[in-house]
Design a protein around this motif. Structure first.
Motif, PDB file in Angstrom:
ATOM      1  N   TYR A   1       0.802  -1.220   0.000  1.00 28.63           N
ATOM      2  CA  TYR A   1       0.000   0.000   0.000  1.00 28.63           C
ATOM      3  C   TYR A   1       0.842   1.281   0.000  1.00 28.63           C
ATOM      4  O   TYR A   1       0.298   2.376   0.171  1.00 28.63           O
ATOM      5  CB  TYR A   1      -0.960   0.023   1.193  1.00 28.63           C
ATOM      6  N   GLU A   2       2.135   1.186  -0.212  1.00 30.01           N
ATOM      7  CA  GLU A   2       2.991   2.370  -0.125  1.00 30.01           C
ATOM      8  C   GLU A   2       2.469   3.533  -0.978  1.00 30.01           C
ATOM      9  O   GLU A   2       2.478   4.683  -0.542  1.00 30.01           O
ATOM     10  CB  GLU A   2       4.430   2.044  -0.524  1.00 30.01           C
TER      11      GLU A   2
ATOM     12  N   ARG B   1      -0.395   4.456  -1.549  1.00 32.67           N
ATOM     13  CA  ARG B   1      -1.572   5.104  -0.945  1.00 32.67           C
ATOM     14  C   ARG B   1      -1.188   6.049   0.197  1.00 32.67           C
ATOM     15  O   ARG B   1      -2.021   6.817   0.657  1.00 32.67           O
ATOM     16  CB  ARG B   1      -2.527   4.044  -0.408  1.00 32.67           C
ATOM     17  N   LEU B   2       0.041   5.957   0.676  1.00 35.29           N
ATOM     18  CA  LEU B   2       0.483   6.827   1.760  1.00 35.29           C
ATOM     19  C   LEU B   2       0.697   8.239   1.238  1.00 35.29           C
ATOM     20  O   LEU B   2       1.165   8.433   0.118  1.00 35.29           O
ATOM     21  CB  LEU B   2       1.773   6.292   2.382  1.00 35.29           C
TER      22      LEU B   2
ATOM     23  N   VAL C   1      -3.706  -4.066   6.621  1.00 33.82           N
ATOM     24  CA  VAL C   1      -4.458  -2.845   6.330  1.00 33.82           C
ATOM     25  C   VAL C   1      -5.422  -2.620   7.486  1.00 33.82           C
ATOM     26  O   VAL C   1      -6.272  -3.478   7.768  1.00 33.82           O
ATOM     27  CB  VAL C   1      -5.215  -2.964   4.989  1.00 33.82           C
TER      28      VAL C   1
ATOM     29  N   THR D   1      -4.283   1.559   4.216  1.00 36.74           N
ATOM     30  CA  THR D   1      -2.904   1.494   4.700  1.00 36.74           C
ATOM     31  C   THR D   1      -2.870   0.913   6.115  1.00 36.74           C
ATOM     32  O   THR D   1      -3.910   0.636   6.714  1.00 36.74           O
ATOM     33  CB  THR D   1      -2.250   2.892   4.697  1.00 36.74           C
TER      34      THR D   1
ATOM     35  N   VAL E   1       8.955   1.782   3.303  1.00 36.85           N
ATOM     36  CA  VAL E   1       8.296   3.005   2.844  1.00 36.85           C
ATOM     37  C   VAL E   1       9.378   4.035   2.548  1.00 36.85           C
ATOM     38  O   VAL E   1      10.271   4.255   3.365  1.00 36.85           O
ATOM     39  CB  VAL E   1       7.328   3.561   3.924  1.00 36.85           C
TER      40      VAL E   1
ATOM     41  N   ALA F   1       4.602   7.534   6.758  1.00 38.94           N
ATOM     42  CA  ALA F   1       4.282   6.215   7.303  1.00 38.94           C
ATOM     43  C   ALA F   1       3.654   6.389   8.681  1.00 38.94           C
ATOM     44  O   ALA F   1       3.931   7.365   9.384  1.00 38.94           O
ATOM     45  CB  ALA F   1       5.553   5.370   7.404  1.00 38.94           C
TER      46      ALA F   1
END
Length: 191
Positions: A18-19, A21-22, A53, A59, A77, A83
């Motif tokens: 999910y990086e 989406r950060l 998640v 995330t 990340v 993060a």
């Protein structure tokens, strides 16, 4: 004759699923490094926790870098993304996790609050190398803290709801603060 120096660590790029989406941020916004320990038995377990998640954004909780007991460095990340590793400090900080059992598996049991596992020489050497590298890449970086410095909240213990224990204790009493602060020009903060 010069003694053989150990090879420089090579960070392994291992982005979390999910990086992307950060939230992104300019590196000029980063002025703090937060040191953690995973409080888990090994890197694969830490990875599994990082991949979970737990937020509506798709995330979860994770540091930016993880340093295993053998000194290997893994980037989950990129520093240009926020993060989730320390409440109220994520937007301005980079989180570095050292693989260490901590209080695992009884994190909040009042009878098991000791953190007895020492950090390895390889972990500390890689941490010092990484901190030096981050100082070069992020000129605004000037502070360092332990997770326990920034989150001193207490919660009811799992074995006795009338007794409070620290929610976070990492990196804990075995972390070599004097060595790190002597080697890296960052100021330790303890709000």
């Amino acid at each position: 004759m010069t003694p053989d120096l150990p090879p420089e660590p090579v960070p392994h790029d291992w982005p979390l699923p999910y990086e992307a989406r950060l939230e992104t941020r300019p590196l000029s916004q980063v002025d703090l490094v937060v040191i953690h320990c995973t409080e888990l038995p090994d890197l694969p377990t830490a990875r599994e926790y990082g991949e979970r998640v737990i937020y509506d954004s798709g995330t979860g909780n994770s540091g930016h870098y993880y340093i295993d007991r053998d000194g290997s460095i893994h980037m989950f990340v990129r520093p240009g993304r926020v993060a989730h590793h320390t409440r109220s400090y994520n937007e301005r900080s980079v989180g570095i996790e050292l693989v260490n059992r901590g209080r695992y598996p009884d994190w909040l049991d009042s009878r098991r609050q000791e953190m007895e596992e020492p950090y390895t020489d390889e972990q500390v050497a890689s941490l010092l190398w990484l901190l030096g590298r981050l100082r070069g890449e992020i000129p605004s970086l000037e502070f360092i803290a332990g997770h326990e410095d920034l989150d001193a909240s207490r919660v009811p213990s799992s074995d006795n709801l009338h007794q409070l224990v620290f929610r976070k204790r990492d990196p804990g009493p075995r972390f070599p603060w004097s060595k790190v602060l002597a080697a890296v020009p960052l100021e330790r903060i303890r709000p």
